[in-house]
Design an enzyme around this catalytic site. Structure first.
Site, PDB file in Angstrom:
ATOM      1  N   HIS A  56       0.839  -1.196   0.000  1.00  0.00           N
ATOM      2  CA  HIS A  56       0.000   0.000   0.000  1.00  0.00           C
ATOM      3  C   HIS A  56       0.879   1.253   0.000  1.00  0.00           C
ATOM      4  CE1 HIS A  56      -3.863  -1.998   1.804  1.00  0.00           C
ATOM      5  NE2 HIS A  56      -3.315  -2.718   0.831  1.00  0.00           N
ATOM      6  N   GLU A  58       0.958   3.827   1.926  1.00  0.00           N
ATOM      7  CA  GLU A  58       1.506   4.191   3.233  1.00  0.00           C
ATOM      8  C   GLU A  58       2.711   3.328   3.590  1.00  0.00           C
ATOM      9  OE1 GLU A  58      -3.078   4.410   3.790  1.00  0.00           O
ATOM     10  OE2 GLU A  58      -1.647   3.350   2.517  1.00  0.00           O
ATOM     11  N   CYS A  86      -6.072   1.892   5.852  1.00  0.00           N
ATOM     12  CA  CYS A  86      -6.708   0.643   6.268  1.00  0.00           C
ATOM     13  C   CYS A  86      -6.130   0.231   7.621  1.00  0.00           C
ATOM     14  CB  CYS A  86      -6.469  -0.452   5.220  1.00  0.00           C
ATOM     15  SG  CYS A  86      -4.762  -1.048   5.167  1.00  0.00           S
ATOM     16  N   CYS A  89      -2.289  -0.638   7.477  1.00  0.00           N
ATOM     17  CA  CYS A  89      -1.429   0.546   7.409  1.00  0.00           C
ATOM     18  C   CYS A  89      -1.482   1.338   8.709  1.00  0.00           C
ATOM     19  CB  CYS A  89      -1.837   1.417   6.228  1.00  0.00           C
ATOM     20  SG  CYS A  89      -1.455   0.652   4.633  1.00  0.00           S
TER      21      CYS A  89
END
Length: 148
Positions: A56, A58, A86, A89
Site C-alpha cells: 500500500h 503508506e 486501512c 497501514c
C-alpha cells in the site's frame, strides 16, 4: 503559510503519487511523509505491480522515510495520504509512532476507524478531509471505471 495551506501543499504531492498508481492501473492512493518541511518518504499503491497485498502507499512511504531518516520511529513526521488508512497501514503507522496523520477522503468501508477508534500511537494527531473533494473524486472515478 498557515497549517491548512501547508497541509494542502503536501496533500497535492500525495495526489501526484496517487496519479502514478492510477497510471499503473493500481488503486489510486498516494502518500507523502514530511519532516521539517521536507519530503522524506513517498509512495503509491503497488499491490498489483508487485503481487503484494501489503504494498500500500503508506507502507511504501513508511519504508522510504525510515530509510531516509535512519530510524523506524517517525515521531517528528507527518504522513499525508489521499485516503483514510486501512487497519494494516494504521498498525504500521502506529508502530512507527508518526506524529501526525493527515488524510483526504474517508473510507467508510475499509478505513481504520471501522475497526478501532484508537489504532495510531496515543500521541499521534489526526486531521481528516484535506482536499477531500479531489481525493474522493480520484478514487470514486477509478472504481466507477472498473464497473463500466
Amino acid at each position: 503559510m498557515t497549517q491548512q495551506e501547508i497541509d494542502e501543499k503536501f496533500m497535492r504531492l500525495a495526489l501526484n503519487e496517487a496519479r502514478k498508481a492510477l497510471d499503473r492501473q493500481e488503486v489510486p492512493i498516494g502518500a507523502i511523509i514530511v519532516a521539517n518541511d521536507a519530503v522524506v518518504g513517498r509512495g503509491h499503491n503497488l499491490v498489483e505491480t508487485l503481487d503484494d497485498p501489503t504494498a500500500h502507499a503508506e507502507m511504501q512511504a513508511l519504508t522510504a522515510a525510515a530509510s531516509t531518516i535512519g530510524s523506524k520511529y517517525l515521531k517528528d513526521c507527518t504522513l499525508y495520504v489521499t485516503v483514510e488508512p486501512c487497519i494494516m497501514c494504521a498498525g504500521a503507522i502506529g508502530w512507527a509512532q508518526i506524529g501526525r496523520v493527515v488524510w483526504g477522503a474517508d473510507d467508510p468501508k475499509r478505513g481504520c476507524r471501522c475497526y478501532s477508534g484508537q489504532v495510531f500511537h496515543p500521541k499521534t494527531t489526526v486531521v481528516r478531509g484535506v482536499l477531500q473533494e479531489a481525493c474522493s473524486l480520484l478514487i470514486k472515478t477509478f472504481f466507477e471505471s472498473l464497473r463500466a
